[in-house]
Design a protein around this motif. Sequence first.
Motif, short mmCIF file in Angstrom:
data_model
loop_
_atom_site.label_atom_id
_atom_site.label_comp_id
_atom_site.label_asym_id
_atom_site.label_seq_id
_atom_site.Cartn_x
_atom_site.Cartn_y
_atom_site.Cartn_z
N HIS A 43 127.48 22.65 41.86
CA HIS A 43 126.98 21.46 42.56
C HIS A 43 125.53 21.69 43.01
O HIS A 43 124.69 20.80 42.92
N GLY A 44 125.28 22.90 43.52
CA GLY A 44 123.91 23.23 43.93
C GLY A 44 122.96 23.25 42.76
O GLY A 44 121.81 22.82 42.86
N LEU A 45 123.43 23.76 41.61
CA LEU A 45 122.59 23.77 40.41
C LEU A 45 122.24 22.35 40.00
O LEU A 45 121.10 22.08 39.61
N SER A 46 123.18 21.44 40.08
CA SER A 46 122.88 20.06 39.69
C SER A 46 121.82 19.46 40.61
O SER A 46 120.93 18.73 40.15
N ALA A 47 121.86 19.78 41.89
CA ALA A 47 120.82 19.28 42.81
C ALA A 47 119.47 19.89 42.48
O ALA A 47 118.45 19.19 42.47
N ALA A 48 119.44 21.19 42.19
CA ALA A 48 118.19 21.86 41.83
C ALA A 48 117.65 21.27 40.52
O ALA A 48 116.45 20.98 40.40
N TYR A 49 118.52 21.08 39.55
CA TYR A 49 118.14 20.53 38.26
C TYR A 49 117.57 19.12 38.40
O TYR A 49 116.56 18.78 37.79
N LEU A 50 118.21 18.31 39.22
CA LEU A 50 117.76 16.93 39.39
C LEU A 50 116.36 16.86 39.98
O LEU A 50 115.54 16.05 39.54
N GLY A 51 116.07 17.71 40.96
CA GLY A 51 114.73 17.71 41.53
C GLY A 51 113.67 18.05 40.49
O GLY A 51 112.59 17.46 40.45
N ILE A 52 114.00 18.98 39.63
CA ILE A 52 113.04 19.41 38.60
C ILE A 52 112.89 18.34 37.53
O ILE A 52 111.77 18.03 37.10
N THR A 53 113.99 17.73 37.09
CA THR A 53 113.86 16.72 36.04
C THR A 53 113.21 15.44 36.54
O THR A 53 112.55 14.75 35.75
N VAL A 54 113.38 15.12 37.80
CA VAL A 54 112.70 13.93 38.34
C VAL A 54 111.18 14.10 38.20
O VAL A 54 110.47 13.18 37.82
N VAL A 55 110.69 15.30 38.48
CA VAL A 55 109.24 15.54 38.44
C VAL A 55 108.76 15.85 37.02
O VAL A 55 107.72 15.35 36.60
N TYR A 56 109.50 16.66 36.28
CA TYR A 56 109.02 17.13 34.98
C TYR A 56 109.63 16.40 33.78
O TYR A 56 109.17 16.60 32.65
N GLY A 57 110.64 15.58 33.99
CA GLY A 57 111.32 14.94 32.86
C GLY A 57 110.41 14.07 32.02
O GLY A 57 110.37 14.20 30.79
#
Length: 180
Positions: A55-69
């Motif tokens: 669950h924590g990984l999904s939150a970390a991933y989402l923050g990164i993809t919002v900016v870098y996606g």
Amino acid sequence: MLFWIFLVGGLAARYAAGRRTLGGGLLLCVPLIDVVLLGATVLSIRDGAGPTVWHGLSAAYLGITVVYGHRTVRWADAKFARRFGGSTAPPRPRLHGRAAVVDAWKSWFRFLLAYAISVGMIFGLVALVGTLDKGAPLLVWLNPLTKVLVYSLIWPIATTIWPGKAPEPEPEPEPATENG
């Protein structure tokens, strides 16, 4: 993983198969994957599943993809366009001096934004769980995210200290002389 499947699938459909509409539709699904992931994570925790490192990984991933996606999609689109669409590569900018310093700091602040979004989402999930003790598996991701944030400061600081010099202009070729 779905991010990459839809990205490569959309670009392959667009350029390799020549199906621009299908490719565009698949590429439009790329940001929707983030919404589905966020919804699935929140629903999982809200429905009583114990918070996990995933669950924590999904939150970390989402923050990164919002900016870098979006940047990643643009970069991959340009690569596919050159490889399969016949586009030419734009000249690579050779950054030096003030431009290099500005670029290095913009890059770091971009990651700072991704970090802030990720951390905000992690703490949002902790609030959803109720206590820091219960949310401990989510907080595990603060350590690697913070390390990357701190270590990535090396580049803009080094670039600020040593911004590089402008490349030497290439000498103009001498005109050919005729013998004879």
